[in-house]
Design an enzyme around this catalytic site. Structure first.
Site, mmCIF file in Angstrom:
data_model
loop_
_atom_site.group_PDB
_atom_site.id
_atom_site.type_symbol
_atom_site.label_atom_id
_atom_site.label_comp_id
_atom_site.label_asym_id
_atom_site.label_seq_id
_atom_site.Cartn_x
_atom_site.Cartn_y
_atom_site.Cartn_z
ATOM 1 N N LYS A 78 -0.932 -0.415 9.195
ATOM 2 C CA LYS A 78 -1.558 0.172 8.005
ATOM 3 C C LYS A 78 -3.047 0.416 8.247
ATOM 4 C CE LYS A 78 1.892 -1.947 5.169
ATOM 5 N NZ LYS A 78 2.970 -1.085 4.766
ATOM 6 N N HIS A 104 4.985 -7.439 -2.928
ATOM 7 C CA HIS A 104 5.939 -6.788 -2.036
ATOM 8 C C HIS A 104 7.070 -7.791 -1.776
ATOM 9 C CE1 HIS A 104 7.437 -5.241 1.862
ATOM 10 N NE2 HIS A 104 6.848 -4.098 1.564
ATOM 11 N N CYS A 161 9.510 -1.321 -2.274
ATOM 12 C CA CYS A 161 9.712 -2.750 -1.915
ATOM 13 C C CYS A 161 9.011 -3.659 -2.911
ATOM 14 C CB CYS A 161 9.243 -3.054 -0.501
ATOM 15 S SG CYS A 161 10.210 -2.241 0.745
ATOM 16 N N GLN A 220 -2.197 -4.621 2.301
ATOM 17 C CA GLN A 220 -2.748 -3.408 1.696
ATOM 18 C C GLN A 220 -4.255 -3.508 1.472
ATOM 19 O OE1 GLN A 220 -1.212 -0.608 1.346
ATOM 20 N NE2 GLN A 220 0.920 -1.234 1.610
ATOM 21 N N ASP A 265 -1.430 -12.141 0.935
ATOM 22 C CA ASP A 265 -0.855 -11.010 1.665
ATOM 23 C C ASP A 265 -1.890 -9.879 1.660
ATOM 24 O OD1 ASP A 265 0.451 -8.788 2.554
ATOM 25 O OD2 ASP A 265 2.117 -8.907 1.127
HETATM 26 N N1 PMP Z 1 3.054 -6.744 2.116
HETATM 27 C C1 PMP Z 1 2.633 -5.587 1.581
HETATM 28 C C2 PMP Z 1 1.745 -5.619 0.371
HETATM 29 C C3 PMP Z 1 3.024 -4.382 2.160
HETATM 30 O O1 PMP Z 1 2.616 -3.231 1.610
HETATM 31 C C4 PMP Z 1 3.833 -4.392 3.301
HETATM 32 C C5 PMP Z 1 4.264 -3.100 3.986
HETATM 33 N N2 PMP Z 1 4.908 -2.199 3.164
HETATM 34 C C6 PMP Z 1 4.246 -5.610 3.824
HETATM 35 C C7 PMP Z 1 3.816 -6.783 3.212
HETATM 36 C C8 PMP Z 1 5.093 -5.692 5.041
HETATM 37 O O2 PMP Z 1 4.328 -5.430 6.167
HETATM 38 P P1 PMP Z 1 4.957 -5.131 7.591
HETATM 39 O O3 PMP Z 1 5.363 -3.702 7.573
HETATM 40 O O4 PMP Z 1 3.852 -5.402 8.540
HETATM 41 O O5 PMP Z 1 6.088 -6.063 7.793
#
Ligand code: PMP
Length: 406
Positions: A225, A121, A363, A202, A199
């Site tokens: 999430k 991401h 993203c 997910q 990270d």
């Molecule tokens: N990393 C991953 C793998 C994500 O899917 C996301 C959210 N789309 C994020 C980071 C960002 O998370 P947050 O919305 O808590 O900033």
């Protein structure tokens, strides 16, 4: 025992109609829906004991502080972290990754190498890129195999460059749903004396994550999430490292004493929590974790994986559908395109039928670039999704494919 029908009744939004059709919510990778228990916990805080935390001597402040710090304990128990000083409460996974990158910058020199997964991401790419600009470190992407999983073997080859100082990967990729070998990457980092950054945004909603067992230097995740509120995320780091790192943002709460002749900093975890935090969000997140425990999280995951397999099987049987990735270890996500159609058109037509999917690059532009795609439609599941919803979705998708072909 997990029961999908009972659990669905806990989520008021699932009763909504969209364009006169029952909502089928398949955008859980973007954010999950919230059960009544979470909405109630937030409402209870604002109606019953809203107050700022930590420094108040009055009753409400004491209650809010107890609830906020109690929530930290709840989060620690869920993620296998006993030392609550290692649990930093932040605005989200994005903020947590920015904190880690900015703080680690003090340990990095021009020419040092950071290995970053190709399928990350943007939140796990851009903060590192900012260090390329500011201190001249070099990012080297970790290759992804044809199935969509990060290659640990290729990463190992890349560590022959003895300037690798950080390995940053997603536990689960948000555009594909591939479960990467987080434990393998953590031990690779340890072997070469590099920092491991995982990270888990997910992963946390779809599996038990035990940070003590995993042993990553830094693990980040996001409440929204996992059935919790938006604007609250967690960094779980090793105390020895967090102790050494300089604080990130300055302000109230992160200090011990402030004087114009010099300032000293608070102890962990507050050293990294400047300013009034998201009190309601933190309390809401603890309520979400209580809820997940109550519904039998392990049963919920087993159900969700069954529904996911059902979806993937049906999608693979459609000639008009092209799937992104085919990982051996795969959760929640089904990223796809209808041959010859733009993902936005597919998503818009699906919405007309009541199906909420996300379209675009998710993203994860380097992932799209790697697989040479403009974007995809992404259906992503949670435990409250059912086999019936998948069957309805497949029927809807067949209709959409027919419309676009005609
Ligand atoms: N990393 C991953 C793998 C994500 O899917 C996301 C959210 N789309 C994020 C980071 C960002 O998370 P947050 O919305 O808590 O900033």
């Amino acid at each position: 025992m997990f029961n999908c029908e009972t659990v669905r009744a806990d989520f008021p939004i699932l009763n909504r109609q969209i364009h006169s059709q029952p909502l089928v919510y398949f955008d859980n990778a973007a954010t999950s829906q919230k059960p009544k228990a979470v909405i109630q916990a937030i409402s209870d805080y604002y109606t019953g004991y809203n107050s700022n935390i930590h420094r108040g001597v009055h009753t409400l402040s004491g209650e809010a502080t107890d609830a906020y710090e109690g929530a930290r304990g709840r989060i620690g128990r869920w993620f296998g972290t006993e030392d609550l000083g290692e649990i930093i409460l932040l605005r989200g996974a994005t903020e947590a990754l920015n904190l880690v990158a900015a703080s680690l910058a003090h340990n990095l020199r021009s020419g040092d190498v950071i290995l970053v997964g190709t399928t990350e991401h943007h939140a796990n790419i851009v903060p590192w890129q900012q260090l390329e600009t500011s201190i001249g470190i070099k990012i080297v992407p970790i290759p992804v195999d044809s199935r969509g999983t990060l290659s640990l073997d290729k990463a190992r080859e890349l560590t022959r460059n003895n300037r690798v100082k950080v390995i940053a990967i997603g536990h689960v990729s948000n555009a594909i749903g591939a479960v990467n070998d987080a434990a393998g990457f953590v031990s690779l980092a340890r072997e070469i004396n590099a920092f491991s950054v995982i990270d888990g945004a997910q992963a946390a909603p779809h599996m038990r994550v035990n940070c003590a067992l995993l042993g990553a230097d830094f693990y980040v995740l996001s409440a929204h999430k996992c059935c919790g509120p938006t604007g609250i995320g967690v960094l779980i780091g090793r105390r020895a490292l967090l102790d050494e790192l300089p604080p990130w943002q300055g302000g109230g709460d992160m200090i011990d004493r402030v004087s114009f002749s010099g300032t000293t900093y608070n102890e962990l975890p507050w050293k990294f929590e400047a300013g009034t935090p998201n009190i309601a969000g933190t309390i809401g997140f603890a309520a979400a974790l209580d809820y997940l425990e109550k519904i039998d999280f392990d049963g919920a995951i087993a159900h969700e994986n069954r529904v996911h397999r059902h979806l993937i099987k049906a999608m693979k049987s459609r000639k008009s559908v092209e799937l992104l990735g085919n990982p051996e270890n795969w959760v929640s996500v089904c990223s796809f395109n209808i041959k010859g159609a733009h993902p936005n058109d597919v998503g818009t037509l699906l919405d007309q039928l009541g199906f909420a999917v996300r379209t675009g690059h998710h993203c994860a532009m380097p992932t799209m670039e790697h697989f040479n795609l403009p974007g995809t439609c992404r259906a992503s599941l949670a435990f409250y999704n059912s086999i019936d919803e998948v069957d309805a979705f497949i029927e809807g998708l067949d209709r959409v494919a027919g419309m676009l072909a005609g």
